[in-house]
Scaffold this motif. Sequence first.
Motif, mmCIF file in Angstrom:
data_model
loop_
_atom_site.group_PDB
_atom_site.id
_atom_site.type_symbol
_atom_site.label_atom_id
_atom_site.label_comp_id
_atom_site.label_asym_id
_atom_site.label_seq_id
_atom_site.Cartn_x
_atom_site.Cartn_y
_atom_site.Cartn_z
ATOM 1 N N PHE A 112 59.476 -18.907 -11.913
ATOM 2 C CA PHE A 112 58.529 -19.957 -12.310
ATOM 3 C C PHE A 112 57.813 -20.545 -11.107
ATOM 4 O O PHE A 112 57.548 -21.738 -11.040
ATOM 5 C CB PHE A 112 59.255 -21.032 -13.122
ATOM 6 N N GLY A 113 57.536 -19.715 -10.112
ATOM 7 C CA GLY A 113 56.720 -20.165 -9.000
ATOM 8 C C GLY A 113 57.450 -20.256 -7.673
ATOM 9 O O GLY A 113 58.672 -20.124 -7.600
ATOM 10 N N GLU A 114 56.663 -20.489 -6.621
ATOM 11 C CA GLU A 114 57.165 -20.512 -5.250
ATOM 12 C C GLU A 114 58.019 -21.764 -5.010
ATOM 13 O O GLU A 114 57.918 -22.750 -5.727
ATOM 14 C CB GLU A 114 55.948 -20.482 -4.301
ATOM 15 N N LEU A 115 58.896 -21.676 -4.025
ATOM 16 C CA LEU A 115 59.746 -22.804 -3.661
ATOM 17 C C LEU A 115 59.558 -23.088 -2.184
ATOM 18 O O LEU A 115 59.232 -22.188 -1.421
ATOM 19 C CB LEU A 115 61.226 -22.438 -3.853
ATOM 20 N N ASN A 116 59.779 -24.337 -1.786
ATOM 21 C CA ASN A 116 59.819 -24.554 -0.341
ATOM 22 C C ASN A 116 61.221 -24.241 0.177
ATOM 23 O O ASN A 116 62.143 -23.981 -0.588
ATOM 24 C CB ASN A 116 59.314 -25.954 0.040
ATOM 25 N N GLU A 117 61.352 -24.274 1.512
ATOM 26 C CA GLU A 117 62.583 -23.794 2.137
ATOM 27 C C GLU A 117 63.815 -24.586 1.689
ATOM 28 O O GLU A 117 64.857 -24.026 1.400
ATOM 29 C CB GLU A 117 62.409 -23.922 3.654
ATOM 30 N N LYS A 118 63.664 -25.914 1.647
ATOM 31 C CA LYS A 118 64.774 -26.780 1.229
ATOM 32 C C LYS A 118 65.175 -26.500 -0.211
ATOM 33 O O LYS A 118 66.354 -26.419 -0.537
ATOM 34 C CB LYS A 118 64.345 -28.256 1.337
ATOM 35 N N GLN A 119 64.176 -26.372 -1.069
ATOM 36 C CA GLN A 119 64.474 -26.116 -2.482
ATOM 37 C C GLN A 119 65.229 -24.796 -2.639
ATOM 38 O O GLN A 119 66.205 -24.698 -3.382
ATOM 39 C CB GLN A 119 63.178 -26.086 -3.304
ATOM 40 N N ASP A 120 64.756 -23.797 -1.911
ATOM 41 C CA ASP A 120 65.400 -22.491 -1.962
ATOM 42 C C ASP A 120 66.843 -22.600 -1.455
ATOM 43 O O ASP A 120 67.781 -22.093 -2.078
ATOM 44 C CB ASP A 120 64.596 -21.507 -1.102
ATOM 45 N N ASP A 121 67.017 -23.300 -0.361
ATOM 46 C CA ASP A 121 68.332 -23.480 0.246
ATOM 47 C C ASP A 121 69.286 -24.202 -0.709
ATOM 48 O O ASP A 121 70.406 -23.743 -0.969
ATOM 49 C CB ASP A 121 68.143 -24.278 1.551
ATOM 50 N N TYR A 122 68.839 -25.319 -1.263
ATOM 51 C CA TYR A 122 69.702 -26.090 -2.158
ATOM 52 C C TYR A 122 70.015 -25.311 -3.436
ATOM 53 O O TYR A 122 71.141 -25.342 -3.933
ATOM 54 C CB TYR A 122 69.042 -27.429 -2.533
ATOM 55 N N LEU A 123 69.018 -24.621 -3.956
ATOM 56 C CA LEU A 123 69.268 -23.853 -5.181
ATOM 57 C C LEU A 123 70.302 -22.766 -4.934
ATOM 58 O O LEU A 123 71.157 -22.501 -5.779
ATOM 59 C CB LEU A 123 67.962 -23.237 -5.697
ATOM 60 N N LYS A 124 70.220 -22.152 -3.759
ATOM 61 C CA LYS A 124 71.218 -21.131 -3.441
ATOM 62 C C LYS A 124 72.611 -21.754 -3.343
ATOM 63 O O LYS A 124 73.601 -21.131 -3.739
ATOM 64 C CB LYS A 124 70.854 -20.405 -2.144
ATOM 65 N N ASP A 125 72.686 -22.989 -2.831
ATOM 66 C CA ASP A 125 73.972 -23.686 -2.789
ATOM 67 C C ASP A 125 74.480 -23.981 -4.201
ATOM 68 O O ASP A 125 75.670 -23.828 -4.488
ATOM 69 C CB ASP A 125 73.853 -24.998 -2.009
ATOM 70 N N ILE A 126 73.577 -24.424 -5.068
ATOM 71 C CA ILE A 126 73.978 -24.696 -6.457
ATOM 72 C C ILE A 126 74.473 -23.412 -7.113
ATOM 73 O O ILE A 126 75.528 -23.368 -7.747
ATOM 74 C CB ILE A 126 72.795 -25.280 -7.270
ATOM 75 N N PHE A 127 73.719 -22.345 -6.901
ATOM 76 C CA PHE A 127 74.062 -21.048 -7.498
ATOM 77 C C PHE A 127 75.419 -20.556 -6.997
ATOM 78 O O PHE A 127 76.292 -20.214 -7.793
ATOM 79 C CB PHE A 127 72.956 -20.034 -7.167
ATOM 80 N N SER A 128 75.627 -20.581 -5.666
ATOM 81 C CA SER A 128 76.889 -20.020 -5.168
ATOM 82 C C SER A 128 78.065 -20.934 -5.480
ATOM 83 O O SER A 128 79.170 -20.445 -5.744
ATOM 84 C CB SER A 128 76.804 -19.690 -3.676
ATOM 85 N N SER A 129 77.837 -22.250 -5.527
ATOM 86 C CA SER A 129 78.935 -23.137 -5.921
ATOM 87 C C SER A 129 79.290 -22.936 -7.389
ATOM 88 O O SER A 129 80.461 -22.981 -7.765
ATOM 89 C CB SER A 129 78.564 -24.599 -5.693
ATOM 90 N N GLY A 130 78.281 -22.714 -8.209
ATOM 91 C CA GLY A 130 78.519 -22.433 -9.624
ATOM 92 C C GLY A 130 79.337 -21.164 -9.791
ATOM 93 O O GLY A 130 80.304 -21.121 -10.552
#
Lengths: 123, 220
Positions: free
Chosen positions: B24-42
């Motif tokens: 659903f579109g491009e992300l900035n670096e922080k958003q990408d970083d945090y989302l990856k943290d949410i994903f891997s913690s999940g």
Amino acid sequence: MKVVLIVEDNEKNMKLARDILQAKGYTTLEAVTGEEGVQVAIAQTPDLVLMDIQLLGINGIEAFKQIRANPSTQTIPVIAFTASVTPTDRSQVTAAGFDAFLSKPIDLKEFVATIKRLTETAV
Amino acid sequence: MSHELRTPLNAIIGFSEVLIERMFGELNEKQDDYLKDIFSSGKHLLALINDILDLSKIEAGCMELELSTFEVPAAISNAMILIRERATQHGIDLVCHLAPEVGEQRADERKFKQILLNFLSNAVKFTPDGGKLEVRATVEEDNLLSVSVSDTGIGIAPEDQAAVFEEFRQVGHHYTNKNEGTGLGLALTKRFVELHGGALSVRSVLGEGSTFTFTIPRQV
Ligand SMILES: Nc1ncnc2c1ncn2[C@@H]1O[C@H](COP(=O)(O)OP(=O)(O)OP(=O)(O)O)[C@@H](O)[C@H]1O
Ligand SMILES: [Mg+2]
């Protein structure tokens, strides 16, 4: 455009499946119970059904059997879509004769690839 | 219960993954970083829940073995394939020695592979880059099938060697990346082996490496 019917009682799972499929260019139909799923399948004859197994009322396996038993829907591929991953659950699903098995949480690549494969082989 | 525990995680893992994949579109670096943290913690939490559910099932005596007769060499190479990429990334050499008499075995194939995979993933995790992993399968005199994984990793101090099979035990001071692993792998592995009437052992020298072995009665 291929039409996928999603039968799913959890609102967020529904939203996720719907949004992914729409982003990939599919048209989606929705049903939140097994009974409704069977009705929509018969009325709209989608190209594919994504069927949650643990549903209130008739479960996904029963709904699948009804779809297979109806002449107008019997050739529609049906994917079992479930969070139950124990071997017994899995073997029940396999024994029922689903065309594929997708587990939750969604593995995005597998999800997209399986749906693509089954909608492309369908006539 | 498992359904109730997993359902909210499906949303956490699923929604973060579609965003990471830029559906659903491009992300900035922080958003990408945090989302990856949410994903891997999940994912981590999901693995933890699955392990705990398995353990509690075993403790309640409800874990059933799905017995079938399968080719041990195929099962071993199957498990090795799953670890190969991670090993290669770290320049870790992966070799396998199969005694010719190792053939078919009657056991729960899925659990058999999981036992081996737990050994292998530990061996990769605790071996520095450029090390070596050896998988060995033999049949012992008293009609036991023996499978071991040796590594050239950090090793385990003698006083810690028994503790590694306990729940949530992560030993040594190396353990800095807390997010990696749950400390349940070997506890579960031990139960799986015991369900087969087998046993588990470790030999290790601190700083040189470890060998984890499991033996189960041979059955065809
Ligand atoms: N091959 C090995 N070399 C050195 N230490 C090891 C090895 N295998 C296990 N250990 C030690 O034993 C501990 C417990 O292992 P176990 O597999 O149970 O948990 P984990 O690998 O930390 O987490 P999990 O397997 O649940 O993801 C590890 O944290 C580590 O301290
Ligand atoms: Mg481990």
